[in-house]
Design an enzyme around this catalytic site. Structure first.
Site, PDB file in Angstrom:
ATOM      1  N   ASN A   1     147.513 106.940 -18.060  1.00  0.00           N
ATOM      2  CA  ASN A   1     146.545 106.931 -16.954  1.00  0.00           C
ATOM      3  C   ASN A   1     146.925 107.843 -15.788  1.00  0.00           C
ATOM      4  O   ASN A   1     146.046 108.396 -15.126  1.00  0.00           O
ATOM      5  CB  ASN A   1     146.379 105.505 -16.421  1.00  0.00           C
ATOM      6  CG  ASN A   1     145.753 104.572 -17.456  1.00  0.00           C
ATOM      7  OD1 ASN A   1     145.117 105.036 -18.405  1.00  0.00           O
ATOM      8  ND2 ASN A   1     145.937 103.278 -17.285  1.00  0.00           N
TER       9      ASN A   1
ATOM     10  N   ASP B   1     135.542 118.800 -26.535  1.00  0.00           N
ATOM     11  CA  ASP B   1     134.548 119.409 -27.432  1.00  0.00           C
ATOM     12  C   ASP B   1     134.032 120.660 -26.735  1.00  0.00           C
ATOM     13  O   ASP B   1     133.135 120.578 -25.889  1.00  0.00           O
ATOM     14  CB  ASP B   1     133.409 118.423 -27.717  1.00  0.00           C
ATOM     15  CG  ASP B   1     132.169 119.119 -28.289  1.00  0.00           C
ATOM     16  OD1 ASP B   1     132.294 120.245 -28.806  1.00  0.00           O
ATOM     17  OD2 ASP B   1     131.074 118.518 -28.214  1.00  0.00           O
TER      18      ASP B   1
ATOM     19  N   HIS C   1     135.048 111.621 -27.504  1.00  0.00           N
ATOM     20  CA  HIS C   1     135.660 112.916 -27.201  1.00  0.00           C
ATOM     21  C   HIS C   1     134.691 114.075 -27.427  1.00  0.00           C
ATOM     22  O   HIS C   1     135.090 115.229 -27.384  1.00  0.00           O
ATOM     23  CB  HIS C   1     136.959 113.099 -27.995  1.00  0.00           C
ATOM     24  CG  HIS C   1     138.074 112.211 -27.529  1.00  0.00           C
ATOM     25  ND1 HIS C   1     139.335 112.208 -28.078  1.00  0.00           N
ATOM     26  CD2 HIS C   1     138.117 111.275 -26.533  1.00  0.00           C
ATOM     27  CE1 HIS C   1     140.103 111.323 -27.452  1.00  0.00           C
ATOM     28  NE2 HIS C   1     139.383 110.727 -26.526  1.00  0.00           N
TER      29      HIS C   1
ATOM     30  N   HIS D   1     139.837 102.178 -20.958  1.00  0.00           N
ATOM     31  CA  HIS D   1     141.230 101.888 -20.603  1.00  0.00           C
ATOM     32  C   HIS D   1     141.370 100.545 -19.897  1.00  0.00           C
ATOM     33  O   HIS D   1     142.430  99.934 -19.930  1.00  0.00           O
ATOM     34  CB  HIS D   1     141.815 103.021 -19.761  1.00  0.00           C
ATOM     35  CG  HIS D   1     142.245 104.203 -20.579  1.00  0.00           C
ATOM     36  ND1 HIS D   1     143.265 105.042 -20.232  1.00  0.00           N
ATOM     37  CD2 HIS D   1     141.776 104.670 -21.764  1.00  0.00           C
ATOM     38  CE1 HIS D   1     143.416 105.980 -21.161  1.00  0.00           C
ATOM     39  NE2 HIS D   1     142.511 105.789 -22.091  1.00  0.00           N
ATOM     40  N   ASP D   2     140.299 100.078 -19.274  1.00  0.00           N
ATOM     41  CA  ASP D   2     140.322  98.727 -18.718  1.00  0.00           C
ATOM     42  C   ASP D   2     140.290  97.700 -19.857  1.00  0.00           C
ATOM     43  O   ASP D   2     141.131  96.814 -19.941  1.00  0.00           O
ATOM     44  CB  ASP D   2     139.124  98.515 -17.778  1.00  0.00           C
ATOM     45  CG  ASP D   2     139.154  97.138 -17.125  1.00  0.00           C
ATOM     46  OD1 ASP D   2     140.269  96.625 -16.874  1.00  0.00           O
ATOM     47  OD2 ASP D   2     138.079  96.578 -16.856  1.00  0.00           O
TER      48      ASP D   2
ATOM     49  N   ARG E   1     135.709 106.562 -19.943  1.00  0.00           N
ATOM     50  CA  ARG E   1     137.113 106.379 -20.316  1.00  0.00           C
ATOM     51  C   ARG E   1     137.804 105.319 -19.452  1.00  0.00           C
ATOM     52  O   ARG E   1     138.624 104.534 -19.950  1.00  0.00           O
ATOM     53  CB  ARG E   1     137.855 107.715 -20.187  1.00  0.00           C
ATOM     54  CG  ARG E   1     139.310 107.629 -20.601  1.00  0.00           C
ATOM     55  CD  ARG E   1     139.934 109.010 -20.700  1.00  0.00           C
ATOM     56  NE  ARG E   1     141.289 108.958 -21.204  1.00  0.00           N
ATOM     57  CZ  ARG E   1     142.353 109.418 -20.533  1.00  0.00           C
ATOM     58  NH1 ARG E   1     142.188 109.945 -19.323  1.00  0.00           N
ATOM     59  NH2 ARG E   1     143.549 109.339 -21.062  1.00  0.00           N
TER      60      ARG E   1
HETATM   61  C1  HEM Z   1     141.442 106.970 -30.710  1.00  0.00           C
HETATM   62  C2  HEM Z   1     142.407 106.995 -29.820  1.00  0.00           C
HETATM   63  C3  HEM Z   1     142.297 107.784 -28.536  1.00  0.00           C
HETATM   64  C4  HEM Z   1     143.250 108.598 -28.043  1.00  0.00           C
HETATM   65  C5  HEM Z   1     144.624 108.884 -28.641  1.00  0.00           C
HETATM   66  C6  HEM Z   1     142.730 109.164 -26.836  1.00  0.00           C
HETATM   67  C7  HEM Z   1     143.422 110.037 -26.008  1.00  0.00           C
HETATM   68  C8  HEM Z   1     142.857 110.754 -24.973  1.00  0.00           C
HETATM   69  C9  HEM Z   1     143.545 111.744 -24.199  1.00  0.00           C
HETATM   70  C10 HEM Z   1     145.005 112.141 -24.358  1.00  0.00           C
HETATM   71  C11 HEM Z   1     142.654 112.252 -23.314  1.00  0.00           C
HETATM   72  C12 HEM Z   1     142.913 113.337 -22.280  1.00  0.00           C
HETATM   73  C13 HEM Z   1     143.668 112.759 -21.100  1.00  0.00           C
HETATM   74  C14 HEM Z   1     144.488 113.797 -20.366  1.00  0.00           C
HETATM   75  O1  HEM Z   1     144.798 114.832 -20.963  1.00  0.00           O
HETATM   76  O2  HEM Z   1     144.828 113.533 -19.204  1.00  0.00           O
HETATM   77  C15 HEM Z   1     141.401 111.577 -23.522  1.00  0.00           C
HETATM   78  C16 HEM Z   1     140.237 111.834 -22.824  1.00  0.00           C
HETATM   79  C17 HEM Z   1     139.073 111.110 -22.978  1.00  0.00           C
HETATM   80  N1  HEM Z   1     138.913 109.990 -23.772  1.00  0.00           N
HETATM   81 FE1  HEM Z   1     140.170 109.371 -25.200  1.00  0.00          FE
HETATM   82  N2  HEM Z   1     141.479 108.685 -26.614  1.00  0.00           N
HETATM   83  C18 HEM Z   1     141.166 107.826 -27.629  1.00  0.00           C
HETATM   84  C19 HEM Z   1     140.013 107.077 -27.744  1.00  0.00           C
HETATM   85  C20 HEM Z   1     138.983 107.092 -26.837  1.00  0.00           C
HETATM   86  C21 HEM Z   1     137.909 106.136 -26.789  1.00  0.00           C
HETATM   87  C22 HEM Z   1     137.776 104.938 -27.720  1.00  0.00           C
HETATM   88  C23 HEM Z   1     137.091 106.498 -25.761  1.00  0.00           C
HETATM   89  C24 HEM Z   1     135.841 105.837 -25.244  1.00  0.00           C
HETATM   90  C25 HEM Z   1     135.039 105.126 -26.001  1.00  0.00           C
HETATM   91  C26 HEM Z   1     137.660 107.693 -25.172  1.00  0.00           C
HETATM   92  C27 HEM Z   1     137.097 108.403 -24.157  1.00  0.00           C
HETATM   93  C28 HEM Z   1     137.643 109.534 -23.591  1.00  0.00           C
HETATM   94  C29 HEM Z   1     136.933 110.409 -22.677  1.00  0.00           C
HETATM   95  C30 HEM Z   1     135.481 110.271 -22.262  1.00  0.00           C
HETATM   96  C31 HEM Z   1     137.840 111.391 -22.278  1.00  0.00           C
HETATM   97  C32 HEM Z   1     137.586 112.526 -21.265  1.00  0.00           C
HETATM   98  C33 HEM Z   1     137.768 111.965 -19.871  1.00  0.00           C
HETATM   99  C34 HEM Z   1     137.569 112.962 -18.753  1.00  0.00           C
HETATM  100  O3  HEM Z   1     137.216 114.116 -18.988  1.00  0.00           O
HETATM  101  O4  HEM Z   1     137.792 112.552 -17.583  1.00  0.00           O
HETATM  102  N3  HEM Z   1     138.822 107.993 -25.819  1.00  0.00           N
HETATM  103  N4  HEM Z   1     141.553 110.650 -24.528  1.00  0.00           N
END
Ligand code: HEM
Ligand SMILES: *[C@@H]1O[C@H](CO)[C@@H](O)[C@H](O)[C@H]1NC(C)=O
Length: 323
Positions: free
Chosen positions: A97, A243, A196, A69-70, A65
């Protein structure tokens, strides 16, 4: 001096600035970029990521992630790793972030090991690109070819991070138009969202969806809300798996969950909500090979977003600050 470059015929960069317009011999990204200058690079990153993910499997997800984000904010230039300075408010404290992105210390650790072997040679941006691949692979994800030769930004933009990263309350149309603006199709957006299948989200980001929306499986909601109080300001930072079936395994359960109305974020459930991506979600839910293929291809594309190359940028010695 700012240069604006675009690829031409894969041979040259066309670069222009206020004072210079012309063809400049390109320094292209290539998987072999450090073969002679830092032959141990890939094994250092692999060993460090193996250690980190063994200690905490979620770190593989967090680093993936961090890379995304970078890349989505002014390209894959390690700007996200810069601490705030008096000159600029960095990306770390942008809304999507702050209190959320993890893994900065992991990248610092890899960078220190790399500097000890190949001083001032390898960019933080390339280290992050390699670490994101490694984190994904260690959790069972697919591999992709990592092009190298990026250089590091000398500035970061909090306002760009606030503008260009999607919100968990985004509608399907919001998501599609944001990703299209970054050069990704709707299907590529749906494949990338499959990230996700790994990692976690905070109560503050899923509360209103899981409490309030009609299209949520009630048994799922009851479980997810045990640790997420309804009242804003209480338990905001409590994490739940994106998940729940297999938070540390890269698989198709994310898509199966969506079909069961068990998407944790509003933005997740938007992909299976009677709209254009329903058929794609269905397809990925039962076709792991297609998901893995499309995810890897889209990651390779993400990794190529606006690379900062010589003569721009620098090789930062410390990923947290400019030299
Ligand atoms: C489609 C639009 C996307 C939205 C709206 C979104 C939003 C989010 C949010 C809100 C979280 C949780 C952050 C928190 O609650 O602090 C998250 C976690 C995460 N996102 Fe996304 N995301 C998106 C796309 C992606 C993409 C494209 C990737 C990577 C290819 C990604 C990888 C991840 C990963 C791996 C986590 C878990 C990180 C952790 O457990 O430290 N996301 N995302
Ligand atoms: C560069 O190194 C990689 C990994 O060791 C290797 O697979 C590749 O063939 C090398 N490329 C060149 C041009 O030597």
């Amino acid at each position: 001096m700012a240069f604006y470059c675009s690829r031409l015929l894969g041979l040259f960069l066309l670069c222009s600035s206020s004072s210079v317009v012309g063809y400049v011999r390109a320094q292209f990204l290539s998987p072999d970029f450090y073969n002679s200058s830092c032959p141990g690079l890939v094994s250092i990153v692999q060993a460090e990521m193996r250690r980190e993910v063994a200690a905490e499997s979620r770190m593989g997800a967090s680093v993936l992630r961090l890379f995304y984000h970078d890349c989505f904010v002014n390209g894959c230039d390690a700007s996200v790793l810069l601490d705030d300075t008096q000159a600029f408010a960095g990306e770390k404290n942008a809304g999507p972030n702050a209190r959320s992105l993890r893994g900065y210390d992991v990248i610092d650790g890899i960078k220190a090991k790399v500097e000890a072997t190949c001083a001032a040679i390898v960019s933080c941006a390339d280290i992050l690109a390699l670490a994101a691949l490694e984190g994904t692979v260690l959790l069972g994800g697919p591999s992709w070819r990592v092009q190298l030769g990026r250089r590091d930004a000398t500035t970061a933009s909090q306002s760009a991070a606030n503008r260009e990263l999607p919100s968990p309350s985004a509608t399907l149309n919001d998501l599609i138009s944001l990703f299209v603006s970054k050069g990704f199709s709707a299907q590529e957006m749906t494949a990338l969202s499959g990230a996700h299948t790994l990692g976690s989200a905070r109560c503050v980001n899923f509360r209103s969806h899981v409490y309030g929306d009609a299209d949520v499986d009630p048994a799922f909601a009851a479980k997810r809300l045990r640790n997420c109080p309804a009242v804003t300001g209480f338990g905001d930072d409590n994490w739940e798996p994106l998940d729940a079936q297999s938070p540390a395994g890269f698989d198709t359960a994310y898509y199966q969950n969506l079909m069961l109305r068990q998407g944790l974020l509003r933005s997740d459930q938007e992909l299976f909500n009677g709209g254009s991506q329903d058929s794609v979600v269905k397809m990925y839910s039962s076709n792991a090979a297609a998901f893995r293929n499309d995810f890897a291809a889209a990651m390779e594309k993400m990794a190529a977003m606006s690379p900062l190359t010589w003569p721009n940028g620098q090789i930062r010695l410390n990923c947290r600050r400019v030299n």
